[in-house]
Each structure stands twice: as structure tokens, then as C-alpha cells.
Write a protein that holds these residues in place. Structure first.
Motif, PDB file in Angstrom:
ATOM      1  N   MET A   1       0.869  -1.259   0.032  1.00 30.81           N
ATOM      2  CA  MET A   1      -0.015  -0.060   0.014  1.00 30.81           C
ATOM      3  C   MET A   1       0.860   1.235  -0.049  1.00 30.81           C
ATOM      4  SD  MET A   1      -3.217   0.939   0.017  1.00 30.81           S
ATOM      5  CE  MET A   1      -4.210   2.210   0.268  1.00 30.81           C
TER       6      MET A   1
ATOM      7  N   VAL B   1       3.894   1.525  -1.171  1.00 34.04           N
ATOM      8  CA  VAL B   1       4.485   1.738  -2.581  1.00 34.04           C
ATOM      9  C   VAL B   1       3.682   2.196  -3.562  1.00 34.04           C
ATOM     10  CG1 VAL B   1       5.906   0.542  -4.272  1.00 34.04           C
ATOM     11  CG2 VAL B   1       6.164  -0.153  -1.857  1.00 34.04           C
ATOM     12  N   THR B   2       2.458   1.800  -3.377  1.00 36.80           N
ATOM     13  CA  THR B   2       1.342   2.232  -4.184  1.00 36.80           C
ATOM     14  C   THR B   2       1.110   3.731  -4.423  1.00 36.80           C
ATOM     15  OG1 THR B   2       0.374   0.266  -4.375  1.00 36.80           O
ATOM     16  CG2 THR B   2      -0.870   1.872  -5.142  1.00 36.80           C
ATOM     17  N   SER B   3       0.863   4.224  -2.832  1.00 36.11           N
ATOM     18  CA  SER B   3       0.561   5.585  -2.481  1.00 36.11           C
ATOM     19  C   SER B   3       1.952   6.391  -2.970  1.00 36.11           C
ATOM     20  CB  SER B   3       0.533   5.833  -1.134  1.00 36.11           C
ATOM     21  OG  SER B   3      -0.434   5.033  -0.687  1.00 36.11           O
TER      22      SER B   3
ATOM     23  N   ALA C   1       3.832   5.764  -5.268  1.00 42.28           N
ATOM     24  CA  ALA C   1       4.178   5.935  -6.864  1.00 42.28           C
ATOM     25  C   ALA C   1       3.007   6.755  -7.409  1.00 42.28           C
ATOM     26  CB  ALA C   1       3.568   4.234  -7.380  1.00 42.28           C
ATOM     27  N   VAL C   2       1.671   6.530  -6.854  1.00 43.97           N
ATOM     28  CA  VAL C   2       0.777   7.915  -7.184  1.00 43.97           C
ATOM     29  C   VAL C   2       1.129   9.162  -6.987  1.00 43.97           C
ATOM     30  CG1 VAL C   2      -1.592   8.530  -6.689  1.00 43.97           C
ATOM     31  CG2 VAL C   2      -1.232   6.144  -6.929  1.00 43.97           C
TER      32      VAL C   2
END
Length: 96
Positions: free
Chosen positions: A1, A3-5, A7-8
């Protein structure tokens, strides 16, 4: 989660830079005013979350930092807008 945040966040930064760098100078002042209005709403939301729903020290510290940066952005935006609009005002009789 996390890493996704992140990246966004990075992709949003690149997209924001690409969009803003292509804005003509004549549209800068209206866009700055709109951005100030949006940041005012974001700042109000941050204050509400800080007062009502922030649990844990880290969340509160991050909210205070976000509120401080949002405030700096709003004040700076209004100062820049005021300065740009001042360039279009006619010179007064005293300055001639």
C-alpha cells in the motif's frame, strides 16, 4: 500500500509539472486564484480531520505539516496574484 501511494504521488507530481509548464502567462492569474480556492477547501478539510478524526501522534504531526504547507501555498498564491494584477494597474498621477 505504501509503495502504491508513493508511486501515485510521484506520478501526480510529474503530471502536475507537465500540465503547469504548458500554461500560457495570460492564464496564470486565473489558475492561481482557482488553486487558492481549492487549497482553502483542502486546508479546511485538514483542520476538520485534525480536530475530529486524527488518531496517533504520527497522523497528527503529518496533518499539522500538511496544514502548514497548505497555508504557505495559499498566502504565497495570493501574494503572487496580487503582484501580477498590480502590473496591469495604471500608474497613478503621483508616480508619473
Amino acid at each position: 500500500m505504501l509503495v502504491t501511494s508513493l508511486a501515485v504521488l510521484v506520478l501526480a507530481g510529474f503530471v502536475g509539472f507537465a500540465v503547469i509548464s504548458k500554461v500560457p502567462n495570460t492564464l496564470h492569474t486565473p489558475l492561481m486564484s482557482g488553486t487558492n480556492a481549492i487549497h482553502g477547501i483542502v486546508l479546511l478539510g485538514g483542520l476538520v480531520v485534525l480536530g475530529l478524526g486524527a488518531h496517533g501522534l504520527l497522523n497528527k504531526v503529518l496533518l499539522v505539516i500538511a496544514i502548514a504547507f497548505g497555508t504557505i501555498n495559499i498566502v504565497g498564491g495570493f501574494l503572487v496574484t496580487d503582484r501580477m494584477l498590480g502590473m496591469f494597474k495604471g500608474k497613478s498621477k503621483e508616480n508619473r
